[in-house]
Design an enzyme around this catalytic site. Structure first.
Site, PDB file in Angstrom:
ATOM      1  N   TYR A   1      33.866  42.080  30.886  1.00 42.08           N
ATOM      2  CA  TYR A   1      34.094  41.617  32.257  1.00 42.08           C
ATOM      3  C   TYR A   1      33.058  42.211  33.212  1.00 42.08           C
ATOM      4  O   TYR A   1      32.199  41.527  33.736  1.00 42.08           O
ATOM      5  CB  TYR A   1      35.495  42.020  32.723  1.00 42.08           C
ATOM      6  CG  TYR A   1      36.596  41.068  32.372  1.00 42.08           C
ATOM      7  CD1 TYR A   1      36.424  40.045  31.449  1.00 42.08           C
ATOM      8  CD2 TYR A   1      37.851  41.199  32.958  1.00 42.08           C
ATOM      9  CE1 TYR A   1      37.448  39.184  31.125  1.00 42.08           C
ATOM     10  CE2 TYR A   1      38.885  40.341  32.650  1.00 42.08           C
ATOM     11  CZ  TYR A   1      38.688  39.334  31.737  1.00 42.08           C
ATOM     12  OH  TYR A   1      39.719  38.487  31.430  1.00 42.08           O
ATOM     13  N   SER A   2      33.140  43.529  33.439  1.00 41.21           N
ATOM     14  CA  SER A   2      32.318  44.184  34.452  1.00 41.21           C
ATOM     15  C   SER A   2      30.831  44.106  34.119  1.00 41.21           C
ATOM     16  O   SER A   2      30.427  44.120  32.953  1.00 41.21           O
ATOM     17  CB  SER A   2      32.722  45.656  34.592  1.00 41.21           C
ATOM     18  OG  SER A   2      34.041  45.777  35.078  1.00 41.21           O
TER      19      SER A   2
ATOM     20  N   GLU B   1      47.104  42.903  31.797  1.00 40.26           N
ATOM     21  CA  GLU B   1      46.337  44.140  31.826  1.00 40.26           C
ATOM     22  C   GLU B   1      46.937  45.146  32.795  1.00 40.26           C
ATOM     23  O   GLU B   1      46.863  46.355  32.586  1.00 40.26           O
ATOM     24  CB  GLU B   1      44.885  43.850  32.216  1.00 40.26           C
ATOM     25  CG  GLU B   1      43.987  45.077  32.181  1.00 40.26           C
ATOM     26  CD  GLU B   1      42.542  44.744  32.466  1.00 40.26           C
ATOM     27  OE1 GLU B   1      41.716  45.668  32.413  1.00 40.26           O
ATOM     28  OE2 GLU B   1      42.218  43.577  32.751  1.00 40.26           O
TER      29      GLU B   1
ATOM     30  N   GLU C   1      42.378  50.004  45.421  1.00 33.86           N
ATOM     31  CA  GLU C   1      42.139  49.411  46.730  1.00 33.86           C
ATOM     32  C   GLU C   1      42.366  47.894  46.678  1.00 33.86           C
ATOM     33  O   GLU C   1      42.966  47.308  47.596  1.00 33.86           O
ATOM     34  CB  GLU C   1      40.708  49.725  47.188  1.00 33.86           C
ATOM     35  CG  GLU C   1      40.462  51.169  47.562  1.00 33.86           C
ATOM     36  CD  GLU C   1      40.295  52.083  46.359  1.00 33.86           C
ATOM     37  OE1 GLU C   1      40.306  53.318  46.544  1.00 33.86           O
ATOM     38  OE2 GLU C   1      40.148  51.570  45.221  1.00 33.86           O
TER      39      GLU C   1
ATOM     40  N   SER D   1      40.549  47.901  40.939  1.00 38.00           N
ATOM     41  CA  SER D   1      40.732  49.185  41.626  1.00 38.00           C
ATOM     42  C   SER D   1      42.019  49.180  42.447  1.00 38.00           C
ATOM     43  O   SER D   1      42.530  48.133  42.848  1.00 38.00           O
ATOM     44  CB  SER D   1      39.535  49.464  42.540  1.00 38.00           C
ATOM     45  OG  SER D   1      39.550  48.599  43.660  1.00 38.00           O
TER      46      SER D   1
END
Length: 410
Positions: free
Chosen positions: A130-131, A246, A397, A395
């Site tokens: 993904y990242s 996830e 956030e 994250s």
């Protein structure tokens, strides 16, 4: 919400406990109890998966027709809870607990027939692509290109923070197949054989010294279109579906309760120059008490989510809430464990642990000597690894933004 287990639930709990007592060898328990992160020793994890598969319990949450169990939501929670309390090693989530659900929901009959049985046995072992270096929490900004070329997509780019890429033989990836006005569009979800020419894996050394994470490079890698999951340019729909699995669904509180109990026991055994134990230190004991209370609150929240699911209701943003609370509480407990470990916790002694990946440039002492107890060697590695908890899977956030919109209407 009824907090009492039924007689049938208690009977199931006893069945699970008997199975765990019989099948969890000392080596497997050590792999669970001395794990330095959410990932257990790779070989131990696969061995435990093999044992669970023999019993038919490797993927109990899957649909029964694909090898799952006809359990209630309460039974799933009990199984997860008892496995944690018994010290069972964790299974790698990438296959069984993540991409498998996407394959079940979006896969073709041929994809299901090939992948699902092999994921259960461990023959197919997935990592997640993904990242990217410039696309982490803002995942839709990914740029790894996949160019249409007849029956194939030709993929070029890189993925980063790819857990167990050195062990995996398959990777599920999000790739950019077209550029459209909305960045979530034009993304495709593909399954790629890691043995395909043009793939290079470079391990990343973490602050713990472990090589669990990697960067994966793709240089004109040809992927058959038959390996696309869902529709080309609509991979974001698949990814959003998968992220639900996830971010939530397991029993997190029991693992944190076990950690808190261990810290209390260990702190009671550590004495300072004044002859008093650390648990008698008012400041430390207050921090530990607060953390233990928060684990109880988290468990109640997990029960509430379980009750909603059992009643056939959508828990809504609960997965985001549980992800925030669980990861931040885990970080707090690893801080307390490191404090309890004291000076002996400053020594780098991974040979006393069961890390989730290779150790970079570490030569253990020939006599196996460990300064202090094994738990004191584990504490700093868990502390370093747990710093990522509030970042991975979106994250915290980002999760708070989701909660602000979904729960508060902001």
């Amino acid at each position: 919400m009824d907090l009492q287990w039924s007689e049938a639930d208690l009977a199931f709990r006893d069945e699970v406990r008997a199975f765990l007592d019989d099948k969890l060898t000392p080596e497997l328990r050590a792999a669970g109890e001395l794990a330095t992160s959410v990932y257990s020793d790779h070989e131990a994890s696969l061995e435990w998966q093999r044992i669970l598969h023999e019993r038919g319990w490797a993927a109990p949450a899957w649909p029964v027709e694909h090898g799952g169990c006809d359990w209630s939501q309460t039974q799933h929670y009990i199984f997860s809870r008892e496995s944690i309390l018994a010290g069972a090693p964790a299974l790698s989530p990438m296959g069984i607990r993540m991409v498998a659900y996407a394959i079940i929901a979006f896969g073709t009959p041929a994809q299901k027939e090939f992948f699902l049985p092999r994921i259960l046995t461990g023959e197919v072992f997935f990592c997640q692509g993904y990242s990217e270096p410039e696309a982490g929490s803002d995942l839709a900004s990914l740029t790894m290109a996949a160019v249409d070329d007849g029956d194939d997509l030709v993929c070029t780019g890189s993925k980063i923070w790819t857990t167990h890429a050195t062990e995996a033989n398959w990777i599920f990836c999000l790739v950019r197949t077209s550029k459209q006005a909305k960045k979530q569009q034009g993304i495709t979800f593909v399954l790629i054989d890691m043995n395909t020419p043009g793939i290079e894996v470079r391990p990343l050394v973490m602050t713990s010294g472990e090589e669990v994470q990697n960067q994966v490079f793709f240089d004109s890698v040809r992927v058959p279109k038959s390996n696309v999951l869902g529709q080309i340019d609509d991979g974001w729909s698949v990814a959003k579906y998968l992220l639900v699995f996830e971010r939530g669904g397991g029993a997190v509180a029991p693992a944190l309760q076990v950690m808190a109990e261990s810290i209390a026991k260990e702190a009671a055994e550590q004495t300072g120059p004044d002859g008093r134990s650390l648990i008698e230190n008012a400041a430390f004991s207050a921090k530990l008490a607060e953390a233990r209370i928060r684990t109880e609150v988290l468990e109640i929240l997990e029960y509430r989510t379980l009750a909603l699911i059992k009643a056939g209701k959508n828990p809504g943003p609960a997965s985001s809430m549980l992800k925030v609370l669980g990861t931040e509480l885990s970080q707090k407990l690893t801080e307390l464990a490191l404090e309890a470990a004291g000076p002996r916790g400053r020594a780098y002694q991974p040979h006393a642990t069961k890390p989730g990946g290779p150790l970079a440039e570490f030569v253990p002492p020939t006599d196996g000597y460990v300064t202090g107890a094994d738990w004191q060697a584990v504490a700093p590695l868990r502390y370093f690894n747990d710093r990522a908890g509030s970042i991975y899977a979106g994250s915290n956030e980002i999760q708070r933004n989701i909660l602000a919109k979904a729960a508060l209407g902001l």
